[in-house]
Motif scaffolding. Structure first.
Motif, PDB file in Angstrom:
ATOM      1  N   TYR A  78       0.853  -1.188   0.000  1.00 17.51           N
ATOM      2  CA  TYR A  78       0.000   0.000   0.000  1.00 17.51           C
ATOM      3  C   TYR A  78       0.892   1.243   0.000  1.00 17.51           C
ATOM      4  N   GLU A  86      -5.605   4.501   6.173  1.00 10.82           N
ATOM      5  CA  GLU A  86      -6.145   3.141   6.240  1.00 10.82           C
ATOM      6  C   GLU A  86      -6.148   2.609   7.672  1.00 10.82           C
ATOM      7  N   GLN A 336      -7.386  -5.229   5.145  1.00 11.45           N
ATOM      8  CA  GLN A 336      -7.051  -4.144   4.225  1.00 11.45           C
ATOM      9  C   GLN A 336      -6.427  -4.743   2.974  1.00 11.45           C
ATOM     10  N   ILE A 359     -11.776  -3.465   3.603  1.00 13.15           N
ATOM     11  CA  ILE A 359     -11.243  -2.252   2.990  1.00 13.15           C
ATOM     12  C   ILE A 359     -10.474  -2.693   1.755  1.00 13.15           C
ATOM     13  N   GLY A 363      -8.648   1.472  -0.834  1.00 14.15           N
ATOM     14  CA  GLY A 363      -9.207   2.117   0.349  1.00 14.15           C
ATOM     15  C   GLY A 363     -10.718   2.160   0.372  1.00 14.15           C
TER      16      GLY A 363
END
Length: 752
Positions: A78, A86, A336, A359, A363
Motif C-alpha cells: 500500500y 487506512e 485491508q 477495505i 481504500g
C-alpha cells in the motif's frame, strides 16, 4: 360433514406436530466447562504499567477479560502516503490489533542489501500504529506465503533445506531476523511500543521433528524481539505443551486455492472436528489454549481459473460463526487490501491483492466492512463478558454444510447468562429460511422457551440473541432483537442499543421481580411474572426501566440499516455511538465524514456540546441529528477510446476542494483487466462479473497521470462466472469496456 370435520382435525394436529418439530433444544448445563488455567508462558507489562496476559480461555488486559479484534494490513502493498488513512479506517471498524507480515523478499533486494524505505518503511508503519494506539502482531516469517513470490523468500533462499534447521538456512534466517530486530527496536510492548505479538513462521506442517519453530523462537528472543505473546498457525508442528507458543486458527468463507465447495466453517463446529476436516487433526490439547484466529477470512484471493464473489452476508455469517463457537481473538486476514509489486507476486497470482477485504485495494469501504462492524460494536461493549462465556452445543450437531433444513445454532453462556447464535448462511449453498423457530433452553433452575411465539429466521442472516441479560440491574429474559452497543448518556444513564433483524419483530421479555418501574409507549403485555414490550424500530419509541435499587437504563431499538450505519467511537472525551450515511474517521479529536454523496448526516449519542457547523440540526429520539452539505463537483475527465478493449484517460492534476478521492468504475467483460500508469503495469483485476472500482488519488502524486485500461480476451479456462455475466457474442469474447464512470468521494471535516 364428517369428512370436513376429519380434515379439520387432521389439519389441526398437523400444525401442532409441525410446531413441535421446530422446538429446538439446547442444554446449557452441559455446555463446555473448561477451567481457567494461567499455565502459558506469556504476558507482559509496559512502561506505563499496562498488563497484558492470557490463560487457557481468554486474553486479559489489566487483569480483565479481553476479546481483541485484529486485522491484517500489508504495508509493503500500500502507498506509504495513505497508511495513516487506512489505519484510521481499521480503528474506526473496531480493530485494536494490526497484524502485519514482513516480506523478506521485498526487503532484501540482493544478498546483504536491505530496503526499508518508502513503502518498505516498517519503522514508519510502527510509528503510525503507536500514534493511533493500535497494537501490532508482527509476522516476519521467515516464510509467510501470502501469495508472495517464493512464499516471501528471496530467490537465493528458495532452495532445498529451507524451512528447516539446516545450518545454512538458520544462518540466513538469523541475518534477516537481525535486520528486522533493528527496524523494530524500541517498538516492543515492554518499551512502551505497540508490538504485543510475534508469529513464528507460517503453516509449518511438514516439520515432523517439531524443532524448527523452537529454533526460530529462541533466535527471535536472543535478538531482543521480546513480546507478551508468541504464536503459530495451528497446523504448524511444535511441542505446544511447552506453553511458549499459542496456536492460532484460520478459516475462510470461500477458498481461492480449491474448487467451489461448501466448507464446514458455518456449522459452529468444535475445534477438534473442524481441525480434522480442514488440517487433518488438532496437533495440541485444545482445552489448554484460548481460541484465537490469525486468518479469519472475510473474502479471499481468486485464482485465474476459479472466480467468485463473496456475498457480504456470508462474510458476516462467517465472522459470527467464529464468535459463536468460542473464538476469543478475532483475527482477520485480510482486513485491508493492497497491490503487489510487479515481480514479487506468487506464481499465477495477480498484482491485485484486494482479497475482497472489508477495505479494498484502493481504500474502498466495502459492504462487508459495515456488516462485520455491527459485530465489532457489540464486542467493544460486551466482549469482556463474552470472553468468559463458553460454548453450549447441540447434542447432534450438523456436519453436512449442504443441509438447508436444520437450524444452525449454538450458545455462549456463563452463570445462566449468555447469547444465542443462529445462522442461515453458508458459502456456495442456496440457503432457505428457518420457519416457526423456538428453542427450549435448559438452565440450572428452569427451562426457558425462546421466544414465547415462534419466529422465522430469514435466509442469509446471522442473528445473536441475548438471554438473561443484565440491564443495569433489571433482568432481560430474552429479546428477539440483536444487541449492538451500550453507551452512557451525558446524564450518566446507560443506553442499550439493539436493532431489528430481517423478518423478526422485536420483543423484550423482562422478569417482573427485577425492576420497580418500566415505561414505554410501545405495546406492552404483562403475564406470568413477565412484562413483554414490542417496540417499533427507529427513533420513536424507547423503553425506560428502573431496577429495584433505583438504577435507570434506556433501551433503543434501531433498524438494521441504522445498525450498519453505526460507529462506536471515542470522541471529545466520551464514548459515543454515531449513525451516519457517510463513513467516519477520528484522529485525536478530528472527525471526518466521507461519502460519494455531497450531502451527509450525522446522528450523535450522547449529544456533542459545541456546534458542529451543520446545515441544520434537530433532536431525533435520543440522538442529536446534524445535516452537512459540501459543494458538488463536476469531474471533466475525457476518455480516449482507442479500441473496444483499450481506453485511456488522464487523471486531474490535483483533487478538487472537499474531495478526498476520485473513483473510476469500470464496467467491462473479459478474462482479465489491467491498469497501466504512464505505460507501466500497476495492477489488474480478474473478472468475476462485478464492476471494477479504482481509486485515482494515488496516481495524482506528481500531477497528471495517463491511465490505460486494457481488457484481455475471454479464456474458456475461467470458471465461476454466472451465465448472465459470461460473454454472449464475439465482441464480448474479444474483451469489451462498456463504460467508465467517475465519481468523487467528498469529505467534510469537523474541527478539533
Amino acid at each position: 360433514m364428517k369428512t370436513y370435520y376429519l380434515s379439520f382435525i387432521l389439519m389441526f394436529f398437523t400444525i401442532i406436530l409441525c410446531g413441535q418439530e421446530n422446538i429446538y433444544k439446547l442444554d446449557i448445563t452441559k455446555g463446555e466447562n473448561r477451567s481457567i488455567d494461567s499455565w502459558l508462558k506469556a504476558g507482559g507489562e509496559n512502561s506505563d504499567g499496562l498488563r497484558l496476559g492470557v490463560n487457557s480461555l481468554f486474553w486479559t488486559k489489566d487483569g480483565k477479560p479481553w476479546l481483541p479484534i485484529m486485522g491484517e494490513f500489508h504495508f509493503v502493498r500500500y502507498p506509504q502516503k495513505y497508511w495513516e488513512d487506512e489505519l484510521l479506517k481499521m480503528k474506526a471498524a473496531g480493530i485494536s490489533i494490526v497484524s502485519v507480515y514482513v516480506f523478506w523478499v521485498n526487503h532484501e533486494v540482493t544478498p546483504g542489501n536491505y530496503n526499508w524505505k518508502g513503502n518498505n518503511d516498517l519503522r514508519q508503519f510502527l510509528k503510525l500504529c503507536k500514534k493511533h494506539e493500535l497494537f501490532v502482531w508482527l509476522r516476519p516469517g521467515p516464510y509467510i506465503n501470502a501469495e508472495a513470490k517464493n512464499g516471501g523468500f528471496p530467490d537465493w533462499i528458495n532452495k532445498k533445506g529451507k524451512r528447516s534447521n539446516a545450518p545454512w538456512y538458520l544462518a540466513a534466517s538469523k541475518k534477516y531476523y537481525i535486520e528486522v530486530a533493528k527496524q523494530t527496536k524500541g517498538f516492543y510492548f515492554k518499551d512502551g511500543g505497540p508490538i504485543i505479538g510475534f508469529q513464528v513462521d507460517n503453516e509449518l506442517a511438514h516439520d515432523t521433528k517439531k524443532t524448527h519453530l523452537t529454533s526460530l523462537l529462541n533466535m527471535a528472543k536472543e535478538l531482543g524481539m521480546i513480546t507478551p505473546f508468541y504464536s503459530a498457525t495451528n497446523n504448524s508442528k511444535h511441542f505446544y505443551e511447552k506453553g511458549d507458543i499459542i496456536p492460532m486458527q484460520g478459516a475462510y468463507p470461500y477458498r481461492g486455492w480449491m474448487e467451489p465447495e461448501p466448507t464446514i466453517d458455518f456449522l459452529y463446529s468444535t475445534d477438534e472436528w473442524g481441525a480434522m476436516k480442514n488440517i487433518g487433526g488438532l496437533p495440541y490439547d485444545g482445552t489448554k489454549f484460548p481460541r484465537g484466529m490469525c486468518e479469519l477470512g472475510v473474502g479471499c484471493w481468486q485464482s485465474y481459473n476459479n472466480r467468485f464473489v463473496v456475498p457480504s452476508y456470508d462474510s458476516e455469517g462467517h465472522a459470527q460463526n467464529a464468535l459463536g463457537r468460542g473464538i476469543n481473538l478475532m483475527g482477520y486476514f485480510m482486513f485491508q487490501g493492497g497491490t503487489q509489486k510487479e515481480g514479487y507476486q506468487g506464481n499465477n497470482h495477480p498484482l491485485n491483492y484486494d482479497f475482497q477485504a472489508p477495505i479494498g485495494e484502493y481504500g474502498q469501504i466495502r459492504d462487508s466492512y459495515k456488516k462485520i462492524k455491527v459485530i465489532h460494536n457489540f464486542i467493544t461493549d460486551f466482549g469482556s463478558e463474552l470472553a468468559t462465556m463458553q460454548p453450549a452445543r447441540v447434542i447432534q450437531p450438523i456436519k453436512d454444510p449442504t443441509d438447508v433444513k436444520t437450524l444452525r445454532y449454538v450458545g455462549r453462556f456463563k452463570d445462566e447468562k449468555g447469547f444465542l447464535f443462529l445462522t442461515t448462511t453458508q458459502g456456495w449453498v442456496d440457503m432457505k429460511p428457518q420457519e416457526n423457530v423456538q428453542i427450549e433452553l435448559k438452565l440450572k433452575g428452569e427451562k426457558l422457551l425462546f421466544p414465547e411465539a415462534p419466529i422465522t429466521i430469514k435466509e442469509n442472516t446471522s442473528p445473536i440473541f441475548p438471554i438473561n441479560l443484565d440491564i443495569n440491574g433489571a433482568q432481560l429474559k430474552y429479546a428477539t432483537a440483536q444487541l449492538l452497543a451500550k453507551v452512557e448518556g451525558n446524564n450518566g444513564v446507560p443506553n442499550y442499543f439493539f436493532f431489528k433483524l430481517p423478518g423478526v419483530n422485536p420483543e423484550f421479555a423482562f422478569n417482573d421481580n427485577t425492576f420497580k418501574k418500566l415505561t414505554s409507549t410501545a405495546e406492552t403485555i404483562n403475564k406470568n411474572g413477565r412484562t413483554y414490550i414490542k417496540p417499533v424500530p427507529g427513533m420513536g419509541q424507547t423503553i425506560e426501566i428502573i431496577d429495584n435499587n433505583g438504577k435507570k437504563a434506556i433501551i433503543v431499538v434501531l433498524t438494521r440499516e441504522q445498525a450498519e450505519q453505526s460507529w462506536r467511537l471515542h470522541y471529545k472525551g466520551k464514548e459515543r455511538l454515531f449513525l451516519s450515511n457517510a463513513n467516519l474517521l477520528i484522529d485525536k479529536g478530528h472527525l471526518e465524514l466521507f461519502s460519494e454523496s455531497n450531502k451527509m448526516n450525522l446522528l450523535t449519542f450522547p449529544a456533542i456540546d459545541n456546534k458542529l457547523n451543520s446545515v441544520r440540526s434537530k433532536n431525533n429520539g435520543v440522538f442529536s441529528e446534524h445535516v452537512f452539505e459540501t459543494p458538488e463537483t463536476n469531474l471533466d475527465i475525457k476518455i480516449n477510446k482507442k479500441s473496444t478493449n483499450n481506453w485511456v484517460f488522464n487523471t486531474p492534476k490535483k483533487l478538487p476542494k472537499h474531495v478526498r478521492n476520485i473513483f473510476a468504475y469500470v464496467d467491462y467483460i473479459g478474462s482479465k483487466a489491467g491498469i497501466l500508469e504512464n505505460g507501466k503495469n500497476y495492477s489488474d483485476d480478474f473478472f468475476n462479473g462485478t464492476i471494477w472500482d479504482i481509486g485515482l488519488r494515488r496516481f495524482m502524486n506528481n500531477g497528471r497521470s495517463e491511465i490505460t485500461i486494457k481488457i484481455s480476451e475471454w479464456d474458456d479456462k475461467v470458471k465461476g462466472i454466472p451465465k448472465n455475466k459470461a460473454p454472449k457474442n464475439d465482441t464480448e469474447r474479444k474483451g469489451l469496456i462498456r463504460e467508465i464512470k467517475f465519481k468523487p468521494e467528498y469529505t467534510i471535516s469537523l474541527g478539533k
